[in-house]
Design a protein around this motif. Structure first.
Motif: not given
Length: 259
Positions: A172-185, A150-159
């Protein structure tokens, strides 16, 4: 992906198997790492250590990952490994280890340290979605015959210039299963990502300032599938509050989710 819907987010240089063991009574998953896999990211990590940041720098990163996951083989949570790399070979090696250990492989598109971004890892991947796509594809299918972990990607908002719903589509299109979002503010960004994720069968983990029932309910109401705790992940009082809030929210909304 994991139950209960509470994860521990990786903290560079601190998040190892012992750290995860300390919270297994509360969490459904724990992301160890981050681990720099190739020479470019390891050089960046060494430079970061030189200015007093904590990093894992084992002689053999892949063997280190295997040992750490083995130490959690009987743990009452699902382990994950957060990694940074600029090349695909080491990523495929770690993906095979994660697949064998039923661990989640999390690609770090989140680190904002200058050294890591200059190397082309961390949040630099958010500015180069095709390279992110390549990494997700390599992690999700490291071998021609077998499905990877299972593949997750950790990302951040406000970039600036980065649209996280678009990034979710790439994952999702690349076959990932999850996205882990640092929402910042920008907590409401979770709703935008969740809208895309719902049609793409992508699991959404919301992160940033998850401390109590109010923060848990806000993220889950926006459509997150789970929440994660970062810096206070070694504080049982915080974890107990968050776990209780997660359990209560899903108990209250189970009927609506199953409809």
């Amino acid at each position: 992906m994991f139950e209960p819907r509470l994860a521990l987010a990786s903290l560079s240089g601190r998040s190892d198997a012992e750290w995860a063991r300390g919270a297994e009574a509360f969490a459904g998953a724990a992301f160890l790492g981050g681990i720099a896999l190739d020479e470019s990211t390891r050089e960046a990590a060494r430079a970061m250590v030189d200015r007093d940041r904590e990093e894992f720098l084992p002689d053999d990163p892949v063997a280190f990952v295997d040992r750490q996951l083995a130490a959690l083989g009987d743990a009452d949570l699902r382990p994950g490994i957060n990694v940074r790399t600029t090349s695909l070979g080491p990523l495929r090696e770690v993906a095979r280890v994660c697949a064998d250990r039923n661990a989640i492989l999390e690609i770090n598109a989140h680190c904002r340290q200058d050294e890591m971004c200059d190397a082309g890892a961390g949040e630099a991947l958010l500015r180069d979605p095709e390279r992110l796509r390549e990494q997700v594809e390599a992690a999700a299918a490291p071998d021609a015959r077998d499905r990877g972990p299972a593949v997750s990607v950790k990302v951040r908002a406000e970039l600036p210039g980065v649209d996280l719903p678009d990034i979710a589509e790439v994952v999702a299109d690349a076959g990932g299963d999850a996205i882990h979002v640092d929402a910042m503010d920008s907590e409401a960004v979770i709703a935008d990502v969740a809208d895309v994720a719902a049609s793409a069968d992508l699991f959404v983990v919301a992160n940033n300032e998850v401390r109590d029932a109010a923060s848990v309910r806000e993220y889950l109401a926006y459509g997150a599938d789970a929440v994660s705790v970062g810096r206070p992940s070694d504080d049982p009082a915080v974890l107990r509050r968050v776990r209780s809030a997660v359990d209560e929210w899903f108990a209250e909304n189970r009927g609506e989710m199953e409809a």
